[in-house]
Every structure is written in structure tokens, then in C-alpha cells.
Design an enzyme around this catalytic site. Structure first.
Site, mmCIF file in Angstrom:
data_model
loop_
_atom_site.group_PDB
_atom_site.id
_atom_site.type_symbol
_atom_site.label_atom_id
_atom_site.label_comp_id
_atom_site.label_asym_id
_atom_site.label_seq_id
_atom_site.Cartn_x
_atom_site.Cartn_y
_atom_site.Cartn_z
ATOM 1 N N ASP A 55 22.236 -9.266 -28.527
ATOM 2 C CA ASP A 55 22.226 -10.584 -27.871
ATOM 3 C C ASP A 55 21.902 -11.390 -28.850
ATOM 4 O O ASP A 55 20.577 -10.677 -29.479
ATOM 5 C CB ASP A 55 20.826 -10.000 -26.766
ATOM 6 C CG ASP A 55 20.904 -11.225 -25.805
ATOM 7 O OD1 ASP A 55 20.512 -12.369 -26.201
ATOM 8 O OD2 ASP A 55 20.183 -10.855 -24.710
ATOM 9 N N ILE A 56 21.518 -12.662 -28.809
ATOM 10 C CA ILE A 56 20.804 -13.666 -29.780
ATOM 11 C C ILE A 56 19.768 -14.211 -29.604
ATOM 12 O O ILE A 56 18.798 -14.678 -30.329
ATOM 13 C CB ILE A 56 21.686 -14.579 -29.849
ATOM 14 C CG1 ILE A 56 21.926 -15.321 -28.616
ATOM 15 C CG2 ILE A 56 23.047 -14.140 -30.560
ATOM 16 C CD1 ILE A 56 21.937 -17.304 -28.768
ATOM 17 N N GLN A 60 20.369 -14.356 -13.645
ATOM 18 C CA GLN A 60 21.413 -14.818 -13.740
ATOM 19 C C GLN A 60 21.205 -15.812 -14.894
ATOM 20 O O GLN A 60 22.004 -16.978 -14.150
ATOM 21 C CB GLN A 60 22.307 -13.984 -12.953
ATOM 22 C CG GLN A 60 23.989 -14.333 -13.666
ATOM 23 C CD GLN A 60 25.225 -13.669 -13.228
ATOM 24 O OE1 GLN A 60 25.152 -13.934 -11.295
ATOM 25 N NE2 GLN A 60 26.629 -13.829 -13.861
ATOM 26 N N HIS A 77 27.541 -9.645 -16.898
ATOM 27 C CA HIS A 77 27.574 -9.234 -18.012
ATOM 28 C C HIS A 77 26.255 -8.074 -18.457
ATOM 29 O O HIS A 77 24.977 -8.287 -16.754
ATOM 30 C CB HIS A 77 26.358 -10.214 -19.367
ATOM 31 C CG HIS A 77 25.891 -11.073 -19.176
ATOM 32 N ND1 HIS A 77 26.051 -12.050 -18.015
ATOM 33 C CD2 HIS A 77 24.452 -10.896 -19.633
ATOM 34 C CE1 HIS A 77 24.612 -12.666 -18.249
ATOM 35 N NE2 HIS A 77 23.873 -12.263 -18.539
ATOM 36 N N HIS A 132 23.209 -6.319 -19.865
ATOM 37 C CA HIS A 132 21.971 -5.905 -20.857
ATOM 38 C C HIS A 132 21.696 -4.153 -21.480
ATOM 39 O O HIS A 132 21.039 -3.708 -20.115
ATOM 40 C CB HIS A 132 21.057 -5.914 -20.886
ATOM 41 C CG HIS A 132 21.292 -7.789 -20.320
ATOM 42 N ND1 HIS A 132 20.462 -8.835 -21.349
ATOM 43 C CD2 HIS A 132 20.957 -8.928 -19.279
ATOM 44 C CE1 HIS A 132 20.956 -10.278 -21.201
ATOM 45 N NE2 HIS A 132 21.251 -10.106 -19.949
#
Length: 159
Positions: free
Chosen positions: A49-50, A113, A119, A121
Site C-alpha cells: 500500500d502506498i 471503501q 481489495h 488489506h
């Protein structure tokens, strides 16, 4: 005749081509956006994750575009969590600070979301890492057994 491998490749290509053009995660799956890959197979892509909660925060993205988890078939949903378990094990062995692991899947805008593509995490946790959930005051007032039974009946009747 078409063998199973050819059919599977065709279907994967079809799904990728039909991913929503403006979907961030579809663009990532199509390699249009740079990523740091952790894992990839025919069904999912796992990336760092960025905007991580902690170092080692991974996103697992189905390659098939779906907004909600209910849009995925049971095999893909199961696979998503099997990959999550492997990443969990890797996080714990990685040397990164990891005293526990959270799984978080926001299913719908009201559930926070932010990207309309399923997705999951998976991120390492440790004491006093600064991340937490904020509960409304009603959380601390426990519902009656009767209310719980009514809610359970509503859920059971709509499987």
C-alpha cells in the site's frame, strides 16, 4: 478443440480487457501504474500500500473487477483469504515490527471503501502503533438478547 489452459488464458484476458477503464486497481492489474509487488498469480495481485498503516501493509486485489465481495465467486473469495494467510505468515517472519496482523475489507462506500474494486488489506500491528477504530457511544450499550435474536433471524432468513 480448446484445452483447459487455453480457455483459462482466454478468460483471464477477457476479464482484464473488460475491467473498468478508470478503475485504479484495474489499471494496476494491467500494469499501467507502478507498484511494489509482493505476490501474483492468475487470480490476484498483492502489492504494498502506498499509504500504509504500518510498514508491510499489503493490498490483495482480485484481477477480476468487482466492486463488492458478493460479486466474486466463492473460489475467488476463498483464494483471496488463502493468499492473505500466506502474507500473514510472511509478515510475521519478515523481521518487520509485527505483534499481530489485521485483515480489513471495506465492502461498500458506507463501510469506508475508497476504491470501488474489492481489495483486502493485510497489515502488521504492534502495541501503540497509533492505528485504531473509533466506536460510537452506542457500541458500549449492549443490546438485549431479544434484539440479537431478531437481528439473527433477519440475517438467517436471507442467506
Amino acid at each position: 478443440s480448446i484445452n483447459l489452459k487455453t480457455l483459462e488464458t482466454y478468460l483471464n484476458d477477457f476479464l482484464l480487457l473488460n475491467c473498468m477503464n478508470d478503475c485504479l486497481f484495474c489499471k494496476i492489474v494491467k500494469k499501467e501504474i507502478p507498484i511494489t509487488k509482493i505476490y501474483e498469480d492468475k487470480k490476484v495481485l498483492a502489492i504494498l500500500d502506498i499509504q500504509p498503516v504500518n510498514d508491510g501493509h499489503v493490498l490483495i486485489i482480485p484481477k477480476k473487477h468487482a466492486v463488492l465481495i458478493t460479486e466474486l465467486d466463492d473460489n475467488l473469495t476463498s483464494h483471496l483469504f488463502k493468499v492473505a494467510k500466506k502474507i500473514n505468515i510472511s509478515l510475521r517472519k519478515s523481521g518487520l515490527k509485527c505483534e499481530g496482523v489485521n485483515y480489513f475489507l471495506a465492502d461498500g462506500e458506507a463501510a469506508m471503501q475508497e476504491v470501488p474494486h474489492v481489495h483486502l488489506h493485510v497489515f502488521p500491528r504492534y502495541k501503540k502503533d497509533g492505528f485504531g477504530l473509533k466506536f460510537a457511544k452506542k457500541y458500549f450499550k449492549l443490546p438485549s438478547r431479544k434484539k440479537l435474536d431478531i437481528i439473527a433471524k433477519k440475517i438467517k432468513n436471507n442467506k
